[in-house]
Design a protein around this motif. Structure first.
Motif, PDB file in Angstrom:
ATOM      1  N   HIS A   2       0.830  -1.208   0.000  1.00 21.24           N
ATOM      2  CA  HIS A   2       0.000   0.000   0.000  1.00 21.24           C
ATOM      3  C   HIS A   2       0.863   1.256   0.000  1.00 21.24           C
ATOM      4  N   GLU A   3       1.983   1.209   0.721  1.00 24.61           N
ATOM      5  CA  GLU A   3       2.889   2.356   0.757  1.00 24.61           C
ATOM      6  C   GLU A   3       3.503   2.603  -0.613  1.00 24.61           C
ATOM      7  N   ALA A   4       3.918   1.516  -1.273  1.00 23.47           N
ATOM      8  CA  ALA A   4       4.511   1.651  -2.604  1.00 23.47           C
ATOM      9  C   ALA A   4       3.492   2.194  -3.602  1.00 23.47           C
ATOM     10  N   VAL A   5       2.281   1.646  -3.574  1.00 24.42           N
ATOM     11  CA  VAL A   5       1.241   2.094  -4.493  1.00 24.42           C
ATOM     12  C   VAL A   5       0.871   3.552  -4.216  1.00 24.42           C
ATOM     13  N   ASP A   6       0.855   3.936  -2.948  1.00 26.67           N
ATOM     14  CA  ASP A   6       0.543   5.324  -2.605  1.00 26.67           C
ATOM     15  C   ASP A   6       1.584   6.272  -3.189  1.00 26.67           C
ATOM     16  N   ARG A   7       2.853   5.923  -3.061  1.00 22.52           N
ATOM     17  CA  ARG A   7       3.908   6.756  -3.646  1.00 22.52           C
ATOM     18  C   ARG A   7       3.738   6.842  -5.163  1.00 22.52           C
ATOM     19  N   TRP A   8       3.401   5.724  -5.774  1.00 21.60           N
ATOM     20  CA  TRP A   8       3.224   5.661  -7.224  1.00 21.60           C
ATOM     21  C   TRP A   8       2.046   6.522  -7.670  1.00 21.60           C
ATOM     22  N   GLU A   9       0.925   6.381  -6.977  1.00 20.07           N
ATOM     23  CA  GLU A   9      -0.267   7.129  -7.368  1.00 20.07           C
ATOM     24  C   GLU A   9      -0.136   8.624  -7.101  1.00 20.07           C
ATOM     25  N   ARG A  10       0.681   8.972  -6.118  1.00 23.31           N
ATOM     26  CA  ARG A  10       0.944  10.393  -5.850  1.00 23.31           C
ATOM     27  C   ARG A  10       1.948  10.978  -6.841  1.00 23.31           C
ATOM     28  N   GLY A  11       2.538  10.121  -7.661  1.00 23.04           N
ATOM     29  CA  GLY A  11       3.504  10.601  -8.639  1.00 23.04           C
ATOM     30  C   GLY A  11       4.804  11.048  -8.008  1.00 23.04           C
ATOM     31  N   GLU A  12       5.231  10.322  -6.974  1.00 26.41           N
ATOM     32  CA  GLU A  12       6.479  10.687  -6.301  1.00 26.41           C
ATOM     33  C   GLU A  12       7.600  10.687  -7.345  1.00 26.41           C
ATOM     34  N   PRO A  13       8.279  11.837  -7.544  1.00 27.47           N
ATOM     35  CA  PRO A  13       9.158  12.008  -8.711  1.00 27.47           C
ATOM     36  C   PRO A  13      10.253  10.962  -8.860  1.00 27.47           C
ATOM     37  N   VAL A  14      10.937  10.604  -7.773  1.00 21.69           N
ATOM     38  CA  VAL A  14      12.034   9.647  -7.889  1.00 21.69           C
ATOM     39  C   VAL A  14      11.507   8.289  -8.324  1.00 21.69           C
ATOM     40  N   LEU A  15      10.440   7.825  -7.694  1.00 25.89           N
ATOM     41  CA  LEU A  15       9.877   6.518  -8.024  1.00 25.89           C
ATOM     42  C   LEU A  15       9.377   6.488  -9.463  1.00 25.89           C
ATOM     43  N   VAL A  16       8.681   7.539  -9.883  1.00 27.45           N
ATOM     44  CA  VAL A  16       8.166   7.603 -11.249  1.00 27.45           C
ATOM     45  C   VAL A  16       9.310   7.644 -12.260  1.00 27.45           C
ATOM     46  N   ALA A  17      10.353   8.415 -11.960  1.00 26.06           N
ATOM     47  CA  ALA A  17      11.479   8.536 -12.888  1.00 26.06           C
ATOM     48  C   ALA A  17      12.204   7.204 -13.056  1.00 26.06           C
ATOM     49  N   LEU A  18      12.414   6.487 -11.956  1.00 28.63           N
ATOM     50  CA  LEU A  18      13.100   5.199 -12.038  1.00 28.63           C
ATOM     51  C   LEU A  18      12.225   4.150 -12.730  1.00 28.63           C
ATOM     52  N   ALA A  19      10.924   4.184 -12.457  1.00 27.84           N
ATOM     53  CA  ALA A  19      10.012   3.264 -13.132  1.00 27.84           C
ATOM     54  C   ALA A  19       9.995   3.536 -14.631  1.00 27.84           C
ATOM     55  N   SER A  20       9.993   4.800 -14.998  1.00 25.52           N
ATOM     56  CA  SER A  20      10.019   5.168 -16.411  1.00 25.52           C
ATOM     57  C   SER A  20      11.292   4.664 -17.082  1.00 25.52           C
ATOM     58  N   ALA A  21      12.403   4.686 -16.353  1.00 24.91           N
ATOM     59  CA  ALA A  21      13.687   4.248 -16.912  1.00 24.91           C
ATOM     60  C   ALA A  21      13.643   2.781 -17.330  1.00 24.91           C
ATOM     61  N   VAL A  22      12.873   1.963 -16.615  1.00 18.99           N
ATOM     62  CA  VAL A  22      12.780   0.536 -16.962  1.00 18.99           C
ATOM     63  C   VAL A  22      11.545   0.240 -17.820  1.00 18.99           C
ATOM     64  N   GLY A  23      10.862   1.287 -18.253  1.00 15.15           N
ATOM     65  CA  GLY A  23       9.765   1.111 -19.199  1.00 15.15           C
ATOM     66  C   GLY A  23       8.435   0.774 -18.595  1.00 15.15           C
ATOM     67  N   ILE A  24       8.218   1.101 -17.324  1.00 16.42           N
ATOM     68  CA  ILE A  24       6.930   0.812 -16.695  1.00 16.42           C
ATOM     69  C   ILE A  24       5.935   1.893 -17.090  1.00 16.42           C
ATOM     70  N   ASP A  25       4.845   1.492 -17.737  1.00 16.97           N
ATOM     71  CA  ASP A  25       3.807   2.411 -18.170  1.00 16.97           C
ATOM     72  C   ASP A  25       2.679   2.445 -17.153  1.00 16.97           C
ATOM     73  N   GLY A  26       1.797   3.390 -17.334  1.00 19.17           N
ATOM     74  CA  GLY A  26       0.595   3.440 -16.506  1.00 19.17           C
ATOM     75  C   GLY A  26       0.729   4.311 -15.286  1.00 19.17           C
ATOM     76  N   GLY A  27       1.831   5.020 -15.151  1.00 22.94           N
ATOM     77  CA  GLY A  27       2.010   5.892 -14.005  1.00 22.94           C
ATOM     78  C   GLY A  27       1.284   7.201 -14.188  1.00 22.94           C
ATOM     79  N   PRO A  28       1.258   8.016 -13.156  1.00 26.47           N
ATOM     80  CA  PRO A  28       0.535   9.287 -13.221  1.00 26.47           C
ATOM     81  C   PRO A  28       1.155  10.271 -14.191  1.00 26.47           C
ATOM     82  N   SER A  29       2.382  10.026 -14.641  1.00 28.54           N
ATOM     83  CA  SER A  29       3.041  10.966 -15.545  1.00 28.54           C
ATOM     84  C   SER A  29       2.762  10.666 -17.007  1.00 28.54           C
ATOM     85  N   ASP A  30       1.977   9.607 -17.297  1.00 29.49           N
ATOM     86  CA  ASP A  30       1.775   9.216 -18.686  1.00 29.49           C
ATOM     87  C   ASP A  30       1.130  10.317 -19.520  1.00 29.49           C
TER      88      ASP A  30
END
Length: 203
Positions: free
Chosen positions: A128-156
């Motif tokens: 739940h903590e990880a998903v909360d950070r993801w859904e809030r668009g926490e910049p570091v988590l979103v940037a690293l996820a984007s680097a490995v090609g994870i789609d569907g984040g709040p920055s799409d």
């Protein structure tokens, strides 16, 4: 939870096809660890070098291993060198650790109890903590996820959120560069293997 564990949980729960490459994810996990060490003040950067600070013993075991692995002799290690060294098989290490901690479980696909099993995050407070950070668009988590090609984040739908911290920006950029280098190695090997196979097949 550390940023690396949050990233791993998001990657395992993304349901992407094809799934995130283990080599790519390992490099991003090493970057996540380094950013957490920077945030804690355990290390700083001088250009592209990782400069050690005071010794630190975090509660997170894997982050503690990362901390203990910082090179403390000059010339200090480069950021990308850290990613390659620390990132060696790091995704497998996180997988086994999170499975042992009950954060991941193997589940069979389909309605029958046959076939390969896949890993899924367990519905825990950590998830739940990880998903909360993801859904809030926490910049570091979103940037690293984007680097490995994870789609569907709040920055799409918008531009990728910027990182306020210069050192974190440098780490994320190094992760992107390392992943691109890894992909170039994969492509080169594919070309070499194809050429070798054609030689054996003959005209």
């Amino acid at each position: 939870m550390s940023t690396a564990k949050d990233l791993f949980i998001i990657a395992m729960g993304s349901g992407q096809e094809p799934p995130v490459g283990q080599g790519d994810l390992s490099l991003a996990l090493a970057g996540a660890e380094l950013i957490d060490l920077l945030d804690a003040g355990h290390v700083t950067t001088d250009g592209d070098r990782v400069v050690p600070g005071e010794a630190w013993a975090p509660d997170d075991r894997l982050l503690g291993e990362a901390s203990a692995g910082i090179i403390r002799t000059t010339p200090y290690e480069g950021i990308e060198d850290w990613l390659w060294r620390r990132g060696s098989d790091l995704s497998a290490t996180y997988q086994s650790t999170l499975e042992a901690d009950g954060e991941l479980a193997r589940k069979r696909g389909g309605r029958l109890s046959l076939g390969a099993r896949r890993l899924e995050p367990v519905d825990t407070a950590a998830r739940h903590e990880a998903v909360d950070r993801w859904e809030r668009g926490e910049p570091v988590l979103v940037a690293l996820a984007s680097a490995v090609g994870i789609d569907g984040g709040p920055s799409d739908s918008d531009a990728e959120p910027g990182l306020d911290d210069e050192a974190a920006t440098a780490v994320v950029a190094a992760v992107h560069d390392a992943i691109m280098e890894l992909e170039a190695v994969r492509q080169r090997r594919t070309i070499e293997n194809t050429a070798f196979a054609n030689v054996w097949r003959g005209p």
